[in-house]
Structure formats: C-alpha cells, structure tokens
Design a protein around this motif. Sequence first.
Motif, PDB file in Angstrom:
ATOM      1  N   LEU A  95      75.399  73.945 -36.550  1.00  0.00           N
ATOM      2  CA  LEU A  95      75.649  74.045 -37.988  1.00  0.00           C
ATOM      3  C   LEU A  95      74.337  74.112 -38.759  1.00  0.00           C
ATOM      4  O   LEU A  95      74.219  74.865 -39.734  1.00  0.00           O
ATOM      5  CB  LEU A  95      76.496  72.876 -38.461  1.00  0.00           C
ATOM      6  N   ASP A  99      73.100  77.341 -41.059  1.00  0.00           N
ATOM      7  CA  ASP A  99      72.644  77.196 -42.440  1.00  0.00           C
ATOM      8  C   ASP A  99      71.278  77.859 -42.617  1.00  0.00           C
ATOM      9  O   ASP A  99      71.032  78.564 -43.608  1.00  0.00           O
ATOM     10  CB  ASP A  99      72.577  75.723 -42.823  1.00  0.00           C
ATOM     11  N   TYR A 129      81.352  75.504 -40.421  1.00  0.00           N
ATOM     12  CA  TYR A 129      80.270  75.449 -41.391  1.00  0.00           C
ATOM     13  C   TYR A 129      80.792  75.101 -42.787  1.00  0.00           C
ATOM     14  O   TYR A 129      80.143  74.366 -43.539  1.00  0.00           O
ATOM     15  CB  TYR A 129      79.550  76.798 -41.421  1.00  0.00           C
ATOM     16  N   LEU A 130      81.979  75.606 -43.120  1.00  0.00           N
ATOM     17  CA  LEU A 130      82.558  75.348 -44.437  1.00  0.00           C
ATOM     18  C   LEU A 130      83.649  74.288 -44.406  1.00  0.00           C
ATOM     19  O   LEU A 130      83.871  73.591 -45.404  1.00  0.00           O
ATOM     20  CB  LEU A 130      83.127  76.640 -45.028  1.00  0.00           C
ATOM     21  N   ARG A 132      84.227  71.158 -43.619  1.00  0.00           N
ATOM     22  CA  ARG A 132      83.709  69.818 -43.298  1.00  0.00           C
ATOM     23  C   ARG A 132      83.377  69.115 -44.606  1.00  0.00           C
ATOM     24  O   ARG A 132      83.038  69.740 -45.617  1.00  0.00           O
ATOM     25  CB  ARG A 132      82.473  69.894 -42.408  1.00  0.00           C
ATOM     26  N   ARG A 135      79.394  69.514 -45.918  1.00  0.00           N
ATOM     27  CA  ARG A 135      78.739  70.821 -45.917  1.00  0.00           C
ATOM     28  C   ARG A 135      77.657  70.854 -47.008  1.00  0.00           C
ATOM     29  O   ARG A 135      77.714  70.093 -47.981  1.00  0.00           O
ATOM     30  CB  ARG A 135      79.757  71.938 -46.152  1.00  0.00           C
ATOM     31  N   ALA A 139      76.818  75.688 -50.164  1.00  0.00           N
ATOM     32  CA  ALA A 139      77.326  76.587 -49.118  1.00  0.00           C
ATOM     33  C   ALA A 139      78.484  77.442 -49.615  1.00  0.00           C
ATOM     34  O   ALA A 139      78.564  78.638 -49.331  1.00  0.00           O
ATOM     35  CB  ALA A 139      77.754  75.780 -47.893  1.00  0.00           C
TER      36      ALA A 139
END
Length: 299
Positions: A95, A99, A129-130, A132, A135, A139
């Motif tokens: 992750l 990013d 990635y999104l 959670r 994040r 993002a």
Amino acid sequence: MSAPTYLDAWLSGPDDTRFYTRTYTPPTPPVAVLVFVHGAAEHCGRYTHTHTSLSAEHGIAVFAYDQRGFGKTALDVQNRTPGAAYGKTSWTNQLEDLDWAVRTAQDAFKGVPIFLMGTSMGGGIVIGYLARRNRPSDAESLISGVIAGSPCIKLTREPPKVVIWLALQLARVHPYMLYPVRNNPEDLSRNKETNAAYAGDSLVRTPGSLRSLGDMITEGGRLLTENYAYWPEDTPVLFLHGTADMVTSPVAAQALYEKMPAKNKNMIKYPDARHELHNEPGGVKEEALKAVVDFINLR
C-alpha cells in the motif's frame, strides 16, 4: 498494434527501495494516466502489449512498476536495493508503494486524471488502497476510478484452514520463506503461447513468501468482511473476471462487488475465461481492453 514505446527507469521509493518502472506516454497529450499493479509471481513486463495499446492507440498514459519483492525490483542484481529479495514484501509495503506510484504519476502527468488498475494480487491491492480506514487523506481526491482485474479476494482452491493457520504461524518466524510451488501455467489462460512464455520467464518464480501470501489471503478476506465499508462512495470501480478462473475466485469478487457502497460500479464477467483476461483468446482480451478504455473515457 503499434510497437512498444516506453521509458524504463529505476526510481527510489519508500524505504529507499529501488523500483524498476515503465512509463508509456501517448503521442498526443494523455486523456488519463493509469497506475498499474501486477499480480503475484510476475512483473509489469508481462503486460507490454496491453500497456502499449492503451498508450499508442487510446491516448492513456501508463505508469507500471515491478512490485517490491517481485520482478526486476527483486531480482536485478546490478540495480536492485541491497537487501532486496524475492517475496520480501508485505501488505503494508504494497500500500505504501502504491501511494508512492500514484504520486510519481501525478508529478509526471500534472493535471491528468489518475486511474488505478491491478490484476490478481494487484487487483486486491488497488481496492485495498481506498477501502481502509487509514487511507491517505487525499487519496480519494487523487483517484478518478479503480479497475480490478481478476482480483484476489479469495483463492478459487483455498487451502484447508489448518494449512493456512500453520503457514501464518511459520511466517512469524520465517516471514520471507518462499512458498515452494509455482503456479500452473494452464490455469492462467487458454492461450498456449502466453502460458509457455510464462513457464519460461526468468523473472517468474513462486507466488511469493509466506508473509506476502498470508497478507494477501488475510487482507482479501478483510476486504470482504469489513473493509469494503470504507470504500469512498463517489469513486467509481470496475470489476473484470472470468467465470472459469481457477486462481482467484469470481464468486468472492462478485460478493465484494455487491457489498461495496460505490455509487458507480460495474462488474463484467467473461464466460469460460480463465485468470489472465489480457491473454485470453477468442476476443476476450480485446473485450476486456475495451472495457478498460470505456471506463476511463466515460470519466
């Protein structure tokens, strides 16, 4: 299709990791940039034909990289980070690395909408990635849409729970011990030529380490049971999956798709297609590519 045109470079990322990267730049100003994350055991070079088409024929720039612990990032002795090794990565690393990749693409293509795409393990990563709680604060505003190709939410042939438990316990002591069995090329697609190329690819090894595979299974399950709820509802998402995928479960992907609170979401299933849609014959790879291009162009 146009000849492959890309710039390869070694870039420094999180933890001073040196990443092998490829940037495909269209001949005209790009309509979007796609940040791409490959799957377990492989590397971004296995998608050259797809990324070339996106760039040269559809005006979509592509930024791809060999993940930490895979491909040249792990195996190129002359250029890799000292201490890098095959399978030496984790969900947290993945992750953080994604990013970094997003922000690298943002710097390279200022003002151009950014989309994420991942396949297999990479499909789970771009969703995670999104989806959670923690994040990055910006993002959601950075990403215009996410494409998950054959995402690994669950394996189609799941090991017995006791085997998974034992592997997770062993991973606490030997986290980067490699899983000892390679993927069966015949499970990947119905394309004998690309399956043979996979089998002979010097950068393709086992699916990863006990830690990276344990994280993949654990975090995929967490996406399905709890983290789906953190998906930003205004971020569009597209799922692509073959119904005969013997690697990652299309049933689990369907279940996650149905749970996700995205206002704009779609799932396209390809009857009888296997795991690697970008290599599937019979018009499947062309249909899947068109779905990606349409998804981006609509936004």
